[in-house]
Design a protein around this motif. Structure first.
Motif, PDB file in Angstrom:
ATOM      1  N   VAL A 113      53.274 -41.303 -62.074  1.00  0.00           N
ATOM      2  CA  VAL A 113      53.886 -40.140 -61.430  1.00  0.00           C
ATOM      3  C   VAL A 113      55.046 -40.605 -60.559  1.00  0.00           C
ATOM      4  CG1 VAL A 113      53.557 -38.248 -59.810  1.00  0.00           C
ATOM      5  CG2 VAL A 113      51.730 -38.822 -61.415  1.00  0.00           C
ATOM      6  N   ASN A 115      57.848 -38.669 -58.252  1.00  0.00           N
ATOM      7  CA  ASN A 115      58.307 -37.384 -57.714  1.00  0.00           C
ATOM      8  C   ASN A 115      59.269 -37.630 -56.560  1.00  0.00           C
ATOM      9  OD1 ASN A 115      58.707 -34.797 -56.833  1.00  0.00           O
ATOM     10  ND2 ASN A 115      56.546 -34.260 -56.651  1.00  0.00           N
ATOM     11  N   THR A 136      53.794 -40.149 -66.881  1.00  0.00           N
ATOM     12  CA  THR A 136      53.404 -38.842 -67.417  1.00  0.00           C
ATOM     13  C   THR A 136      54.114 -37.699 -66.703  1.00  0.00           C
ATOM     14  OG1 THR A 136      51.511 -38.658 -65.908  1.00  0.00           O
ATOM     15  CG2 THR A 136      51.123 -39.703 -68.046  1.00  0.00           C
ATOM     16  N   ARG A 137      54.609 -37.952 -65.486  1.00  0.00           N
ATOM     17  CA  ARG A 137      55.263 -36.884 -64.704  1.00  0.00           C
ATOM     18  C   ARG A 137      56.509 -37.449 -64.026  1.00  0.00           C
ATOM     19  NH1 ARG A 137      53.343 -31.954 -62.308  1.00  0.00           N
ATOM     20  NH2 ARG A 137      54.660 -31.311 -60.571  1.00  0.00           N
ATOM     21  N   ASP A 139      59.638 -35.988 -61.815  1.00  0.00           N
ATOM     22  CA  ASP A 139      60.167 -34.808 -61.126  1.00  0.00           C
ATOM     23  C   ASP A 139      61.316 -35.226 -60.212  1.00  0.00           C
ATOM     24  OD1 ASP A 139      60.654 -32.392 -59.961  1.00  0.00           O
ATOM     25  OD2 ASP A 139      58.564 -31.963 -59.451  1.00  0.00           O
ATOM     26  N   TYR A 161      55.282 -33.989 -68.238  1.00  0.00           N
ATOM     27  CA  TYR A 161      55.996 -33.068 -67.347  1.00  0.00           C
ATOM     28  C   TYR A 161      57.302 -33.724 -66.932  1.00  0.00           C
ATOM     29  CZ  TYR A 161      56.890 -30.173 -63.174  1.00  0.00           C
ATOM     30  OH  TYR A 161      57.445 -29.338 -62.236  1.00  0.00           O
ATOM     31  N   ASP A 952      52.210 -25.981 -64.382  1.00  0.00           N
ATOM     32  CA  ASP A 952      51.274 -26.163 -63.270  1.00  0.00           C
ATOM     33  C   ASP A 952      51.165 -24.814 -62.576  1.00  0.00           C
ATOM     34  OD1 ASP A 952      49.729 -26.920 -61.188  1.00  0.00           O
ATOM     35  OD2 ASP A 952      50.942 -28.644 -60.592  1.00  0.00           O
TER      36      ASP A 952
END
Length: 1003
Positions: A113, A115, A136-137, A139, A161, A952
């Motif tokens: 992740v 972010n 996987t994410r 942002d 995402y 989400d």
């Protein structure tokens, strides 16, 4: 010996690893200015530092997560973060980090992740991130990232995402992103992306939501898109896309719930196959070139609640073309139906009365619909907005409309409706605006309209109405946006009760048969900007009190029977930019000052007995006094000569008394604030570079504010200050200075603007000089952040939702202190965005106490004001009860605070123009229950659209709920009844809960 060395190595290696992670964290901390992360200090215990998570069975001392969302972090991201080789999660969202994303983050091969959303990061997205193959994410939304989307991101095959929305990314979308076979959410909206949507995206077999809105994309929707069976949300709004929707487009979209294709260039019909998208709830196709008939198959969408198809080319003529209305009666959840600005003709089917009782908005504006409005429309009992204007409706207005008790807006303007206005309209007690303009209504204005106690705007112009104006209309306290009665046949006088409309902005009653004089009570309309009374038979003189309407911008009294002198005091109306006094019976000399000095904004033709004025008016000079008159004057002078000495003595005594009173009045300002030494005029001249324009920060009614550098005492550093110089020639400025000094004398709070010193002196011309010196706020005012100069790219600013909530909480703390915890209850009286100042850390400070009122200890919260300063506050923010200028209370501050909340969340000024002349509060309240997100600041809406959405749903819903709660808070604080407004303690509790919810989202 070898065994011993191995044992030593096993002991040393964990220690070295631990030291490496700690060094990386400390290196990151060192790049953050302002003492951020000061708690990261205890050596050897970094796993217990805030935001640091260690773990793992084999390596329990390795850092696996860094979670520091919304920690007010500034500075740059350190490349040393790339040394945290066991890191799985890195979350620095909702901070103020600047600079570039270090390519070294690409070394974090265990990262899942990343972010970094809601920061100020610039530069390009490092291609090296493509090495984080377990990610996987990702942002990165709401930054200032530039350049293209790196094709290497296609190597992140575990990605589920990805949000790169709300940046300034350019170039084309890499087709290779279709390799992300696990991707369920892709957000690229609000960038500068161009080119086409890659057809390869049809390979994204796990895609649930895709948002590509607000870019420069062109071309058509790839056919392959219509085969993504997992798709729930499809947003391509606000691009330059074209083409048609294929006939079988919806055959393979069983899960689709939302389609937003508005503001593009799509054309062609809506295919009947849309009936196969049985789960769809929102269809937004407005502002395109769709044509043909509206398909009745829409009626098979049982979950449909939002259908917007306005500004297209849809057609209807005969009854068969209107079958879709009958079909939509099967949609029991339908709340919004928008068909404005199409080519719908013929009569509305009676079945429109059978639409869902859940319907809240029904809009058919600007079509060619004929026939009568069905009587059964009163069955839509939950309707809040009904817009039928600019059609060709005939017949009478149905009396059944009186059953729509929740209706907030009704407009049938610009039709051919005749007959009397139904008295039952007076039952619509929640009505905010009513527009019956440009029809053929006859008879009198129903006296039941006096029951419309929530009305903000009323337009009855251009009809055939007769009789007098009901006085009850002037007892509606909320009637403040506009009140139009023009172009009718109304008779009688303007009711004296007009003065009750304290907050009315515009009153138009021209082209009627009104008679009598202008009521002197009109002066009570202190917020009036426009007054149009031309083409009546009004008489008498212009009331001198009219010059007290300081906000008046247009005044038209032409073509009446007014007489007498033109008051010179009208020239004092500094906001006036149009004055028409033509075709009356005015006499005497035309004033030459103020508005009368500009021939382009004054019209006085058709008054044959006027003289003088400026030369551009080409009026004859005023005649000299006759010999007989001069003789009388000479006799008076001779007789009076015996009193010259007496007169001189009187004048001398008057001057002495005036000087004494002036000195007496100035006494409170000589020692204005305890504990703050006075500063000299010369010091302030030096500090502000002689009050140069380059240092001017702003100017208000009572003073101008300059930036300056004030020398400290010997050995002390120079301080940056803001110097407020009072405009003593302005009436009330000295009272403002005294009030501010009195208010700040004993006030000390983190969220109040701190005073440095004050000055009461004489300037170089010998005139009185007053100034107050404050700490300089480097981030300016909240107003500057909410309404930046669009023409100045350097001033483009953005406050995210967390920052806005924090600022609102700071202001609430300040008001709570003023009202409840200071040495005496203090009312600010002028809470507004320009008086909320932001320091270097974006902490809010409430300033400008020039209108403040200190209540007597032990008195009631609401008391009479002894001030002679009149109306308190600023137009748009001032509480309705302040219109009379006779009471101040803590409730008034809460009202202003509520408007401030609405301004902060909507990004709209309270003085902006809204539909049908609504106020900001009425506009928000009208949309709150069904279209709340439509009133949210575009920046915040794009943030929300580009961050979470369907992928989400829980977090998206929480954020949306926070926005709605903030709007409700603003509406609650600005209730019309003072006692209904929330106290500061409840406001703080509410904002804390909202902030905690937002932090939960970020985490």
């Amino acid at each position: 010996m070898t065994l011993l060395l191995i044992s030593l190595a096993l002991c040393i290696l964990p220690s070295l690893a631990t030291t490496g992670d700690e060094l990386a964290l400390l290196s990151f901390k060192s790049t953050l200015p302002g003492g951020a992360l000061a708690s990261w200090s205890a050596p050897g215990s970094y796993c217990r530092w805030p935001g640091v998570v260690c773990g793992g069975r084999r390596h329990p001392e390795r850092v696996v997560a860094l979670r520091l969302p919304a920690h007010n972090l500034t500075g740059r991201l350190s490349p040393s973060l790339g040394n945290l080789s066991f890191l799985r999660e890195l979350d620095f969202s909702d901070n103020q980090l600047v600079g570039q994303i270090p390519p070294e983050l690409g070394r974090l091969v265990r990262l899942r992740v990343l972010n970094l959303s809601d920061n100020l990061l610039q530069g390009s997205i490092p291609a090296a991130l493509g090495r984080c193959t377990r990610l996987t994410r990702l942002d990165l939304h709401n930054n200032k990232l530039q350049g293209g989307i790196p094709p290497r991101l296609a190597e992140l095959t575990s990605m589920e995402y990805m949000s790169l929305a709300r940046n300034t990314l350019s170039g084309e979308i890499p087709p290779s992103l279709a390799n992300l076979s696990n991707l369920s959410y892709l957000a690229l909206s609000a960038n500068m992306l161009s080119g086409v949507i890659p057809s390869s995206f049809g390979m994204l077999s796990s895609l649930s939501a895709i948002t590509l809105g607000s870019n420069n994309l062109s071309g058509s929707i790839p056919v392959t898109f219509w085969n993504i069976t997992t798709l729930k949300s499809f947003v391509v709004r606000n691009n330059m896309l074209s083409g048609t929707i294929p006939p079988n487009a919806f055959n393979n979209l069983p899960n689709i719930q939302m389609i937003r294709m508005d503001i593009n260039q799509f054309h062609g019909p809506i295919p009947p196959s849309i009936a196969n998208a049985s789960r769809i709830s929102e269809v937004q196709l407005n502002y395109n070139f769709f044509s043909g008939h509206v398909p009745p198959e829409l009626g098979m969408l049982r979950d449909l609640y939002w259908l917007q198809m306005e500004n297209n080319l849809f057609q209807a003529k005969g009854p068969q073309d209107w079958e879709f209305i009958t079909a939509l009666t099967n949609c029991s959840k339908l709340e919004v139906l928008g068909l404005n600005e199409n080519k719908l003709e013929g009569a509305l089917p009676l079945s429109i009365s059978n639409l869902s009782t859940s319907l809240i908005h029904l809009e058919l504006r600007i079509n060619g619909i004929t026939g009568s409005i069905p009587e059964g429309i009163g069955n839509l009992v939950n309707l809040q907005r009904l817009v039928l204007m600019r059609n060709s409706f005939t017949g009478t207005l149905p009396s059944s409309l009186g059953r729509l008790k929740n209706l907030g807006g009704l407009t049938v303007a610009e039709n051919k409706i005749s007959g009397s206005i139904p008295w039952t309209i007076g039952n619509l007690t929640k009505l905010n605006y009513l527009d019956l303009n440009m029809n053929s209504f006859s008879g009198g204005v129903p006296i039941t309209f006096g029951n419309l106690t929530k009305l903000f705007g009323l337009n009855l112009s251009s009809n055939n109405l007769t009789g007098p104006i009901p006085s009850g209309l002037f007892n509606i306290p909320t009637l403040s946006g506009y009140f139009y009665l023009s172009n009718n046949n109304l008779v009688g006088s303007i009711p004296q009760e007009i003065g009750n409309l304290k907050n009315l902005v515009e009153f138009r009653a021209e082209s009627n048969k009104l008679s009598g004089e202008i009521p002197t009570t009109l002066v009570g309309c202190q917020l009036l900007r426009s007054l149009s009374l031309q083409n009546n038979i009004l008489s008498g003189s212009i009331p001198l009190l009219l010059s007290d309407l300081k906000g008046l911008e247009t005044l038209d009294l032409s073509s009446n029977n007014f007489s007498g002198l033109i008051p010179k005091s009208l020239g004092n109306l500094t906001m006036l930019h149009y004055l028409n006094l033509s075709f009356n019976n005015f006499v005497g000399e035309v004033p030459t000052t103020g508005v009368f000095s500009n021939v382009t904004i004054v019209s006085i033709q058709g008054n044959n007995k006027l003289c003088g004025g400026i030369s551009d008016l080409h009026l004859p000079p005023c005649a000299l006094q006759s010999p007989k008159r001069r003789h009388k004057l000479l006799v008076v002078l001779v007789v009076s000569s015996t009193s010259v000495v007496t007169l001189a003595i009187i004048v001398l005594l008057y001057k002495l008394l005036s000087r004494h009173m002036k000195n007496k009045e100035a006494i409170p300002s000589t020692t204005p604030i305890q504990g703050h030494p006075m500063v000299s005029y010369s010091q302030l001249v030096k500090a502000t570079d002689e009050f140069s324009k380059t240092n001017l920060l702003g100017s208000g009614a009572f003073g101008s504010v300059y930036k300056g550098e004030l020398d400290g005492e010997a050995g002390e550093r120079t301080i940056h200050v803001a110097v407020k110089v009072l405009k003593l020639q302005t009436r009330g400025a000295l009272k403002s200075f005294i009030a501010e000094c009195e208010a700040l004398r004993n006030l000390r709070h983190r969220n109040l603007l701190k005073i440095v010193t004050a000055c009461s002196s004489i300037d170089t011309r010998g005139d009185d000089f007053r100034a107050i010196v404050y700490n300089f706020m480097p981030n300016g005012s909240l107003e500057g952040w909410l309404h930046p100069d669009k023409n100045n790219q350097e001033e483009q600013k953005h406050l995210n939702l967390h920052q806005r909530v924090t600022i609102l909480l700071d202001v609430a703390y300040a008001l709570d202190y003023l009202h409840c915890h200071g040495s005496a209850p203090t009312i600010h009286c002028d809470v507004k965005s320009s008086n909320v100042l932001l320091d270097a850390e974006m902490i809010a400070h409430v300033g400008d106490f020039g209108l403040a009122k200190i209540l007597v200890e032990g008195s009631s919260i609401l008391q009479q004001s002894t001030s002679s300063m009149g109306f308190r506050g600023t137009i748009g923010y001032a509480a309705p009860e302040y219109g009379a200028g006779n009471t101040v209370s803590t409730y008034g501050d809460i009202y202003s605070y509520g408007i401030l909340v609405l301004e902060t969340i909507t990004g709209k000024r309270p003085t902006d123009s809204f539909n049908q002349g609504l106020t900001l509060r009425a506009y928000v309240e009208l949309c709150l229950h069904d279209r709340a997100m439509d009133v949210v600041d575009t920046q915040l809406s794009l943030d929300l659209e580009s961050e979470l959405h369907i992928a989400d749903a829980a977090a998206y819903t929480r954020t949306e709920d926070c926005l709605i709660q903030l709007l409700k808070l603003g509406v609650s604080c600005s209730q019309e009844l003072p006692s209904s407004r929330m106290p500061t303690g409840a406001i703080i509790k509410e904002l804390r809960a909202i902030k905690e919810s937002l932090c939960g989202n970020a985490g």
